[in-house]
Design an enzyme around this catalytic site. Sequence first.
Site, PDB file in Angstrom:
ATOM      1  N   GLU A   5       0.813  -1.217   0.000  1.00 32.70           N
ATOM      2  CA  GLU A   5       0.000   0.000   0.000  1.00 32.70           C
ATOM      3  C   GLU A   5       0.848   1.270   0.000  1.00 32.70           C
ATOM      4  O   GLU A   5       0.751   2.112   0.879  1.00 32.70           O
ATOM      5  CB  GLU A   5      -0.971  -0.026   1.184  1.00 32.70           C
TER       6      GLU A   5
ATOM      7  N   GLU B  60      -4.566 -10.163  -0.127  1.00 35.63           N
ATOM      8  CA  GLU B  60      -5.423 -10.048   1.052  1.00 35.63           C
ATOM      9  C   GLU B  60      -6.867 -10.239   0.600  1.00 35.63           C
ATOM     10  O   GLU B  60      -7.293  -9.647  -0.393  1.00 35.63           O
ATOM     11  CB  GLU B  60      -5.297  -8.687   1.743  1.00 35.63           C
TER      12      GLU B  60
END
Length: 974
Positions: free
Chosen positions: A430, A502
């Site tokens: 991220e 994820e």
Amino acid sequence: MLKVPQYHLDVKTFSVSTAPKRNYYIPRPIDSPFSVEKDSDSLILINGKWDFGFFESFDEIDFGALKDKIDVPSNWQYYSYDYVQYTNHHYPFPYNPPHLPNHNYFGVYQKQVQIDKQDGYRYYISFEGVDSAIYLFVNDDLVGYDQVSHSAKEWDITKYLKQGSNAISAIVPKWCTGSYLEDQDKIRLSGIFRDVYILKRPKNHIQSYRIDYDIDFEKYQAKVNISFEQLVDFEKTINIFYRGQLVYSGVFEKKQASFSLDDIKLWNAEQPELYDIEIITPEEKICDHIGFRQIKIIDGIFTINNTPVKIKGVNRHDSYYDTGYYAPLEYIKKDLELMKQHNINAVRTAHYPPAPEMLYLCDKMGFYVIDEADLECHGVVNIKGRYDKNGFDLIADDPMWSDQILHRVQKLVYRDINRTSVIMWSLGNESGWGRNLVQAAEWVENFDTSRIAHYESLYVAEGKPTNDFKPLEIISKMYPSLEDIKNYLQDSNETRPLILCEFSHSMGNSCGDLKDYFDLFYSEPRLIGGLVWEWNDHSFPINMDFDKPGYGGDWGDVQNDGNFCLDGLVNYKREPSTNLKELKNVICPIDAGLENKKLKIINRYDFTAIDQDYLIKYQIFDNTGKVLKDGKISISRLEPQQVFEVDLDLSEYFEIDNTYLLLEFFKKDFQLGHRQFALGKFKPKPIKPIQAEVNYRNTAKEIIIQGKDFLYVYDKTKAVFSSLTRNKQELIDSMDYNIWRAPIDNDRYVVGKLRQRKLDRAYSQSYDTQIEQKDTLSIISDLVIVADSVNPILKGKVIWAIDGGGNITGRLDISIHNDIEYLPRLGLVMRLSKDFKSCQYFGFGDDSYIDKHNHTYKALYKSDIKDMFVNYHKPQENGAHYDTDYLNILSKQDVISISSDRPFSFNLSYYPRQALENAKHFFELKPQENPVLCVDYMMSGIGSNSCGPELAPQYKLVQKEIEMKINIVFTKKN
């Protein structure tokens, strides 16, 4: 005042005087037994008690004022220094790079270490993990500086050491410029949190080595090349062992050692075949191991050893309730053993390199590892006070950060280059996509062509070219919906395989969508699989009371993200949740299907045949618990990914109502999982009305109903019974309609909308009630569920019929208002007499819902009510039992039996939903004396919307016209 450059403030200075980057290993004396652990006489472990001081500014640091003691490794917050903070994607300090806040803190460590300094040797000190950075001093001399919290910091300290006692000192800033690159989703702790040791090494020694090989799959031969960095032109003996037997020995003098191994055994996570390696120099030995495996994308399909492989994994932090960031070896082993027991085959090291021992264990135990650099800049998206993905560009595309980012990725790859279990290098998490990440990806692809570069955060700021993500061989996504995945696969411009790094956010009562995802993974070759977020809950004691685990906001941390750290498959004690049990059964390596009344067994292993080591048991039973047939299914050998049609005659059982087939899969004595199939149709047990006199008295607000052994009170204003008394014993003292549940974490994004519609404040009203008496006494009421200030939520009619024995049959005909998107649940809630202590039911077991019931199966269960509560750290809806045929609730004398014309869901607990909704922590809950029963026509599903897609429509209670029936029968126990 220290006259030391403040390197932690300089964005371009992140490593000063450190030893060159190297792969991780522990050298040993030549005569040492083989070991890859830290049990070497060449290693001086200097963990333990260190002198400690805590300072509020760099200028205040005084090595002479260290009055306290602290354990190394540990985090200083466990000693009540500083504050604990949990934040996910917000920086814990103002975003003003490269500047740091003036209120930075500094922990100062010192230890006296006895060294028998010998000529002809060099001495290296290694700090395997320090958050956030470290200034190293030896005997008051500054040796150097380094950052990157989760990577080793190593210095040659030979010239600083003296014979005898040496003062090893470290200054650790809470924050450094690198903290802008370490904004991971975790509880923020500080200090020296991994092992510290000194390595005694001969003057001429191997600094770093790399093991490469090519595999000839036809000949099962490996051409091995071991390359050594820096000048190592001395004799090196290389010995290779397989299961204790020497299979190769050679002597080399140059920087390359090349040789071939025949008849090799290949490594994979199911069969982790390893070869031990000894690299012996004139004065020391290095022990290592290696497995032979090839990672390759073939026609858009991810393969290992030319075999398509599915990733069934989890994300894992080095994080423990009692030791913080410190991961003791026995703790890591327990984690990995627990993963193996739950059929998990892969780990992503979120979001930094783990303790190095973990990867050796992954090699040995068999796990595919996505090894991630210590990089996350998620906080840049919040710097405007609102979520803006364009913020990623501020670091990902800013040349100021290019060297630091590349340095972090290089440290990861250099350290773990020889670890067999590592199948992908992850650039970080991220942090957006820009020139700095492109540079890192290209370096990885050029440096190591034997593995795959992984990166998920491919967001490009508006107006910037995408670079088409060309350095990446695979695409990685987080939390896509099933529809998003299907759209990706249908994109004609995209041929790369897809992995979900994820998905299925395991926060609270969650993982309701697992089976749907894995069904899709198995059906689509280009889908590599996915890794559940995440392995463990993160917690820290409140006020150092270890009986009170806390989460964000519990430690006075104003900037926090609440209980978002409680998103693990295991809790803070490493106890498995029903989410983990759900995952275990969904990814069970033995699967089954029932098509055209034929049973088939599917081998979901990628490399392992099902043979005599495996056992399949079956039972056919009805909903009374009676076993109609049982036995074992024999399979002599079923190859990986193959299907076997079982010669088991099931035809007669399809004609018998309420029959089920249960398959249980075992490897030796260990249960891998199960599958269940309904054979016969569901048929409710008929209830024959008892003919006897029933009297009633009709008042303005109530109807008093009386029979031989019962007295009931019906509340005409609410259209429910307010009291049910049998033999002068009140068995149920309240009843109401129920459309709300204590919100689960996955309701967090919809609960506001539901509350806005006042579903949480709804109550029932009735304006008209009629009475009819024929074979039974029938009470017919109109029904409306309302809340203040809004129009009715639902309207309908309810008919309650009471027979001569006091048995009750209810029928609700309901219309739900068009502006209600869906209801959390629909049913009845009753408070029972405290004499009811246990129950028996035929349905799915604990914590089962329409989209989360694979961890259990439909059967006849008996349970004490106290054991039916499922304890989530932050209290929420729990303990439902999906698809129940009937329920019997038992006291010493009485039985209340609940049934319907269709399977229903129920909860039975000492914690009403109001208590669950009002409590912040499980330890605040106090059970009430009277159990509460919820019987639902339907409970909406669980999903994983706390950080995933919305609950799928098929799992929501979206019907507008509903007919619900409920039978309440009272009997005495035999």
